[in-house]
Design an enzyme around this catalytic site. Structure first.
Site, short mmCIF file in Angstrom:
data_model
loop_
_atom_site.label_atom_id
_atom_site.label_comp_id
_atom_site.label_asym_id
_atom_site.label_seq_id
_atom_site.Cartn_x
_atom_site.Cartn_y
_atom_site.Cartn_z
CG MET A 170 -1.81 -1.20 1.26
SD MET A 170 -3.32 -0.82 -0.09
CE MET A 170 -2.54 -2.03 -1.23
CB CYS A 171 0.26 4.44 -1.47
SG CYS A 171 -0.10 3.71 -3.36
NE ARG A 172 1.83 3.49 3.95
CZ ARG A 172 1.08 3.03 5.06
NH1 ARG A 172 1.45 3.24 6.36
NH2 ARG A 172 -0.13 2.64 4.77
#
Length: 276
Positions: free
Chosen positions: A1-3
């Site tokens: 998942m992105c940050r």
């Protein structure tokens, strides 16, 4: 998942929030502590507001940790409201057009999550985008499609209601028949004055989201804390954060299964100390 990280407050450089902290966004691109992705190296992006009503964007496909331009930009760029995002792709190409944030008119959007079975549902989700906004569809991600659908649903006049209406449509698509696909929608939107963030999940666990408030109307919203010495507040799952100009942060319930954009009373939140 992105940050990602979103900042709204007094005009400042990006450096103290994006590149300088011990667990900065660059460090999280190499190794995040609260993500299912080991690294977030599928590009990065910056978005900010300055002299014009439309936001500025800088997006690149190289990993954040390997692009020397990012440190220089974060040292010299200054804004009262900015986004920064490092990407972990979930099935779409690593191209500049697919990197976050996305912009349309005065609005800016970034996302951590996915629409389950995107290849199967893509055509139906894109059908939610009105013709007037479809020319702004430059990439192939579910994130950009959802954003443009929100624009078409009335984001300018009713940000919460527009988001609610689109999420309601998405819930209908992922729950067609007995499929029960997953939806994760941890995102931020802004118009140069107001900042909104959402932590939503359907048929799945929600991605993490935290915020902190400071003096002068400052609010910082992050996927995960970038330091270990500051109190952060966790946004509960299926809630929205509302940070309008000159107002304190409000956390309100936001359940996609209920087709209503009304604002409820702030929900209880949990104060934590971020630890590494």
């Amino acid at each position: 998942m992105c940050r990602w990280i979103a900042y709204r407050g007094e005009t400042t450089s990006f450096e103290p929030y994006v590149t300088e902290p011990e667990h900065s966004l660059i460090a999280q691109s190499i190794r995040s502590l609260q993500s299912t992705a080991g690294s977030n190296g599928d590009g990065f992006g910056l978005g900010w507001y300055g002299e014009h009503p439309e936001p500025g964007l800088y997006r690149e496909t190289r990993p954040a940790w390997s692009d020397e331009n990012l440190r220089y930009l974060c040292r010299h760029l200054r804004s009262h409201l900015f986004f920064a995002h490092v990407r972990a792709a979930t099935g779409t190409a690593v191209t500049r057009q697919n990197c976050h944030p996305f912009a349309c008119g005065q609005w800016m959007f970034m996302h951590n999550g996915f629409v389950g079975s995107w290849n199967r549902l893509r055509r139906k989700v894109e059908a939610l985008i009105p013709d007037a906004y479809y020319p702004s569809r430059l990439g192939t991600t579910d994130s950009e499609a959802v954003f443009l659908a929100m624009m078409g649903a009335g984001l300018d006049g009713d940000p919460l209601g527009a988001t609610q209406r689109v999420l309601q449509a998405l819930v209908g698509l992922i729950n067609e028949g007995e499929l029960r696909e997953r939806l994760r929608f941890t995102s931020a939107i802004a118009n140069g004055r107001d900042l909104y963030a959402f932590r939503i999940a359907v048929n799945d666990a929600a991605n993490t989201l935290y915020y902190r408030e400071g003096s002068g109307g400052q609010v910082v919203v992050v996927s995960e804390p970038f330091d270990k010495e500051t109190d952060w507040t966790e946004v509960p799952a299926n809630h929205a954060l509302i940070a309008r100009a000159s107002e304190s942060v409000k956390i309100v319930p936001f359940v996609p299964a209920i087709s209503s954009g009304s604002e409820a009373e702030p929900a209880p939140v949990r104060r934590i100390i971020a630890r590494r």
